[in-house]
Write a protein that holds these residues in place. Structure first.
Motif, PDB file in Angstrom:
ATOM      1  N   CYS A  11      66.886  54.520  18.036  1.00 25.48           N
ATOM      2  CA  CYS A  11      66.246  55.435  17.596  1.00 25.48           C
ATOM      3  C   CYS A  11      65.758  56.354  18.854  1.00 25.48           C
ATOM      4  O   CYS A  11      65.567  55.890  19.830  1.00 25.48           O
ATOM      5  N   CYS A  14      61.708  55.694  19.986  1.00 20.36           N
ATOM      6  CA  CYS A  14      61.387  54.517  20.565  1.00 20.36           C
ATOM      7  C   CYS A  14      62.277  54.027  21.545  1.00 20.36           C
ATOM      8  O   CYS A  14      62.386  52.878  22.124  1.00 20.36           O
ATOM      9  N   CYS A  54      63.426  54.470  11.529  1.00 17.58           N
ATOM     10  CA  CYS A  54      63.497  53.433  12.481  1.00 17.58           C
ATOM     11  C   CYS A  54      62.278  52.322  12.004  1.00 17.58           C
ATOM     12  O   CYS A  54      61.219  52.749  11.672  1.00 17.58           O
ATOM     13  N   HIS A  56      60.871  50.152  13.631  1.00 19.87           N
ATOM     14  CA  HIS A  56      60.011  49.963  14.763  1.00 19.87           C
ATOM     15  C   HIS A  56      58.730  50.922  14.830  1.00 19.87           C
ATOM     16  O   HIS A  56      57.442  50.646  14.846  1.00 19.87           O
ATOM     17  N   CYS A  57      58.911  52.267  14.601  1.00 23.12           N
ATOM     18  CA  CYS A  57      58.274  53.240  14.912  1.00 23.12           C
ATOM     19  C   CYS A  57      58.151  54.282  13.748  1.00 23.12           C
ATOM     20  O   CYS A  57      57.374  55.317  13.752  1.00 23.12           O
TER      21      CYS A  57
HETATM   22 ZN   LIG Z   1      61.902  53.972  16.783  1.00 20.98          ZN
END
Ligand SMILES: [Zn+2]
Length: 222
Positions: A11, A14, A54, A56-57
């Motif tokens: 990504c 992040c 992504c 995660h983010c």
């Molecule tokens: Zn990310």
């Protein structure tokens, strides 16, 4: 999802690895290619799986995205990422409409993170193609029009293939083909002529341009 596999991508925001679905190469079957480069697939559509979200983010990106500037990161963190939706289909099999949705978010992110105009134009072409697959000609033409304007701006500001992000002769062909798609005969003729008369355009691009222009003349009353 037997035709898809999970691919790891880094990504750009992040910097963590996130997984996205891609079509297994042994399942990629080309049916035919439109004159402006849109490939029609018999099996799963490879274009549907280019944008990545992504896990995660929430950041939505294309693998062509470049490193993010520090000031851009700040804006993303405070204003953009908190309002980006989590799109569950980003991680699964995608429909045409879902892919279009992801491409639009991807272009929005490309704009707010100042990705190269060549990347933004490429995403604009993809959006126009998704509308072609949906048989929504009005939207297809609207996006083709926006994109050709972007490519013309690139042409006027052209420096070199690396900085601009696209070879000069490919750029000329893209502009010519978009005018052909738009049915704009005067502009298509003018831009294809630039290719035919150029001393620097490669033989391959000249050959493609000749085929495209001949096809255009056969299919339009000119
Ligand atoms: Zn990310």
């Amino acid at each position: 999802m037997p035709d898809l596999y999970a691919k790891k991508c880094r990504c750009p925001y992040c910097l963590k690895d996130t997984e996205t679905k891609r079509v297994l190469s042994r399942h990629i079957r080309t049916d035919h290619t439109d004159l402006d480069g849109l490939i029609h697939y018999q099996g799963p559509n490879v274009y549907f799986y280019e944008p990545v979200q992504c896990s995660h983010c929430r950041f939505i990106f294309h693998e062509s995205f470049e490193k993010l500037r520090p000031d851009v990161r700040t804006v993303l963190e405070t204003d953009i990422l908190p309002i980006l939706p989590v799109l569950p289909f980003a991680e699964t099999e995608r429909t045409l409409k879902q892919a279009l949705h992801l491409y639009k978010f991807c272009l929005y992110i490309a704009q707010v993170t100042f990705q190269k105009d060549s990347i933004q134009a490429m995403l604009g072409v993809r959006i126009s193609w998704m509308y072609r697959l949906l048989q929504d000609t009005t939207q297809e033409m609207l996006w083709a029009e926006r994109t050709v304007q972007k490519y013309e701006k690139l042409y006027l500001e052209y420096t070199d293939a690396v900085r601009t992000g696209i070879p000069h002769d490919v750029l000329l062909l893209r502009i010519s083909d978009l005018y052909a798609t738009l049915g704009d005969t005067d502009n298509a003729k003018q831009w294809y002529s630039l290719i035919f008369q150029s001393k620097t355009v490669s033989d391959r691009i000249k050959k493609e341009a000749r085929e495209h222009w001949e096809h255009y003349r056969e299919t339009h009353a000119i």
